[in-house]
Design a protein around this motif. Sequence first.
Motif, short mmCIF file in Angstrom:
data_model
loop_
_atom_site.label_atom_id
_atom_site.label_comp_id
_atom_site.label_asym_id
_atom_site.label_seq_id
_atom_site.Cartn_x
_atom_site.Cartn_y
_atom_site.Cartn_z
N GLU B 82 0.85 -1.21 0.00
CA GLU B 82 0.00 0.00 0.00
C GLU B 82 0.88 1.25 0.00
OE1 GLU B 82 -3.53 1.21 0.63
OE2 GLU B 82 -3.59 -0.51 -0.75
N PRO B 83 0.55 2.22 -0.86
CA PRO B 83 1.40 3.41 -0.92
C PRO B 83 1.39 4.19 0.39
CG PRO B 83 -0.12 3.32 -2.78
CD PRO B 83 -0.55 2.26 -1.81
N ASP B 84 2.57 4.66 0.77
CA ASP B 84 2.71 5.48 1.96
C ASP B 84 3.36 6.83 1.58
OD1 ASP B 84 2.44 5.90 4.72
OD2 ASP B 84 4.56 5.40 5.05
N ALA B 85 4.17 6.79 0.53
CA ALA B 85 4.91 7.98 0.10
C ALA B 85 3.97 9.05 -0.42
CB ALA B 85 5.91 7.60 -0.98
N GLU B 86 4.44 10.31 -0.32
CA GLU B 86 3.57 11.43 -0.70
C GLU B 86 3.63 11.80 -2.18
OE1 GLU B 86 4.76 14.44 2.02
OE2 GLU B 86 3.97 13.35 3.73
N THR B 87 4.70 11.44 -2.85
CA THR B 87 4.83 11.80 -4.26
C THR B 87 5.18 10.55 -5.08
OG1 THR B 87 7.22 12.17 -4.16
CG2 THR B 87 5.80 14.05 -3.59
N PRO B 88 4.87 10.56 -6.39
CA PRO B 88 5.20 9.41 -7.25
C PRO B 88 6.70 9.07 -7.21
CG PRO B 88 3.69 10.87 -8.39
CD PRO B 88 4.09 11.57 -7.13
N ARG B 89 7.53 10.12 -7.21
CA ARG B 89 8.97 9.87 -7.20
C ARG B 89 9.37 9.10 -5.94
NH1 ARG B 89 13.73 11.66 -5.36
NH2 ARG B 89 15.45 11.86 -6.82
N ARG B 90 8.86 9.54 -4.79
CA ARG B 90 9.17 8.82 -3.54
C ARG B 90 8.54 7.43 -3.54
NH1 ARG B 90 8.52 13.39 1.18
NH2 ARG B 90 10.15 14.75 0.40
N ARG B 91 7.36 7.34 -4.12
CA ARG B 91 6.65 6.06 -4.17
C ARG B 91 7.46 5.03 -4.95
NH1 ARG B 91 3.94 1.84 -2.54
NH2 ARG B 91 2.48 0.97 -4.02
N LEU B 92 8.11 5.47 -6.03
CA LEU B 92 8.90 4.56 -6.85
C LEU B 92 10.02 3.92 -6.01
CD1 LEU B 92 8.98 3.55 -9.74
CD2 LEU B 92 10.26 5.60 -10.39
N PHE B 93 10.71 4.74 -5.22
CA PHE B 93 11.79 4.21 -4.37
C PHE B 93 11.23 3.42 -3.19
CE2 PHE B 93 13.94 7.46 -6.84
CZ PHE B 93 15.08 6.78 -7.22
N GLU B 144 1.58 2.57 -12.81
CA GLU B 144 0.81 3.73 -12.32
C GLU B 144 1.72 4.79 -11.72
OE1 GLU B 144 -2.07 2.34 -9.47
OE2 GLU B 144 -3.17 1.18 -10.98
N THR B 145 2.72 4.33 -10.97
CA THR B 145 3.62 5.28 -10.31
C THR B 145 4.44 6.06 -11.33
OG1 THR B 145 3.75 3.77 -8.43
CG2 THR B 145 5.42 5.49 -8.54
N ILE B 146 4.93 5.36 -12.36
CA ILE B 146 5.73 6.03 -13.40
C ILE B 146 4.85 7.02 -14.17
CG2 ILE B 146 6.97 5.65 -15.59
CD1 ILE B 146 7.92 2.94 -14.23
N ALA B 147 3.61 6.61 -14.49
CA ALA B 147 2.69 7.50 -15.21
C ALA B 147 2.42 8.75 -14.35
CB ALA B 147 1.39 6.77 -15.54
N ALA B 148 2.21 8.54 -13.05
CA ALA B 148 1.96 9.68 -12.15
C ALA B 148 3.20 10.56 -12.05
CB ALA B 148 1.54 9.17 -10.77
N GLY B 149 4.39 9.94 -12.10
CA GLY B 149 5.64 10.69 -12.05
C GLY B 149 5.83 11.57 -13.29
N ILE B 150 5.35 11.09 -14.42
CA ILE B 150 5.42 11.91 -15.64
C ILE B 150 4.50 13.12 -15.49
CG2 ILE B 150 4.89 11.93 -18.13
CD1 ILE B 150 5.81 8.96 -18.18
N GLU B 151 3.30 12.88 -14.97
CA GLU B 151 2.36 13.98 -14.69
C GLU B 151 3.00 15.00 -13.74
OE1 GLU B 151 -1.11 14.63 -15.42
OE2 GLU B 151 -0.61 13.26 -17.07
N GLU B 152 3.67 14.45 -12.73
CA GLU B 152 4.28 15.29 -11.69
C GLU B 152 5.48 16.06 -12.24
OE1 GLU B 152 5.74 14.11 -7.16
OE2 GLU B 152 6.77 13.14 -8.84
N GLY B 153 6.09 15.51 -13.31
CA GLY B 153 7.26 16.15 -13.90
C GLY B 153 8.58 15.62 -13.36
N THR B 154 8.53 14.59 -12.49
CA THR B 154 9.79 14.05 -11.94
C THR B 154 10.28 12.85 -12.73
OG1 THR B 154 8.44 12.86 -10.33
CG2 THR B 154 9.53 14.88 -9.58
#
Lengths: 211, 211
Positions: B82-93, B144-154
């Motif tokens: 379950e995701p805990d990180a606040e941003t897609p970039r952090r979620r990836l790690f 999903e995380t990578i797609a969200a990271g692209i949206e986020e710009g990271t």
Amino acid sequence: MFLTNQSVSAAESEMNDDPATEILDATYQALCDHGYAALTLQDIAAEADVSKASIHYHYGSKENLFTEFLEYLYSRYTAHLEPDAETPRRRLFELLETVLADETTPDRPFRTAMLEVKAQAPYDDAIRDRLAEFDEYLYEQFRETIAAGIEEGTVDERVDPAVAAEFLTTAVTGARTRQVSVDRSPDCLRESIERYVRSHLLAGETAEVAQ
Amino acid sequence: MFLTNQSVSAAESEMNDDPATEILDATYQALCDHGYAALTLQDIAAEADVSKASIHYHYGSKENLFTEFLEYLYSRYTAHLEPDAETPRRRLFELLETVLADETTPDRPFRTAMLEVKAQAPYDDAIRDRLAEFDEYLYEQFRETIAAGIEEGTVDERVDPAVAAEFLTTAVTGARTRQVSVDRSPDCLRESIERYVRSHLLAGETAEVAQ
């Protein structure tokens, strides 16, 4: 994987006067037919058409036979991976094609059995040491080829050969596992790894823009 | 892997009135202790301190119990991821850290047993279907995380989320296999995959120049 039915047949016809080699070829076939956990010396004896006593005479215990079998596979693996391509760039793709070849039906049981053997490694130092030789050989082929590609100018000079080789070895291992465990298409897995090579390792003009 | 001794103990204290769940927890422990090939209902019964008849009553055959066990693991796996990180970039790690965590000793036998189970998949559709769920879940989390990271710009907008997620799933699978089969350091394997993410997936200012 790398010991096709053709190569076993060739080995048999070349060396059919050597019962020790016949037993190793029979071990390959018995492993494909029965898997590792269920494999018995009786299965191997039946396949080789020799007595269990003959196997004991040549190899001692089942454990010792299996270690010798892995060494035999290793010599065939390294022979199978001998470079044929003329340039490092081609060699990189040749390597991937050879280790990730779309499996013909007779090879699939072998790859499955080898995954079973990998799960035995933590309990058996001799097996783990032999498997580590396969792993290190593949790593070293990737590392040398990438380093040569940088010299040649076809691999991006910012690539660290050791880091990229480690990553490629992990990806190839994962492709083999997913092929067995979740029936992922070998072509799809190979395409995914080749795309990484084209996008991230190859230099400027040969690299793809799309990642 | 994702069912630590702590979580088993927590599950036991939470649900110790439910013999069906106790049997599943005992299956986890018996699998770690005996491996998959050697696992018997008797081992599980001894671990759960119930009779074999009780296991048959709750789960029928060993095959059925094991399929239910994999479903139970799956629900814990998805809860653990379950995701805990606040941003897609952090979620990836976070994802990589969770699935490639340095193993504590009690988890290592479990990961070894799961590799054995993976080698059974070609012979057992129910096992293969369950394992495919784990594989698809991880793939989908990455995608999903990578797609969200692209949206986020990271994450670099040239990255194709499906292609990168497929490749990451293969690399994570390979890391798990190499950890068991050739005793490769989990830290070293994780570092290698994180380096790929930092160098090739993250966008401009966050990406590393060195590959």
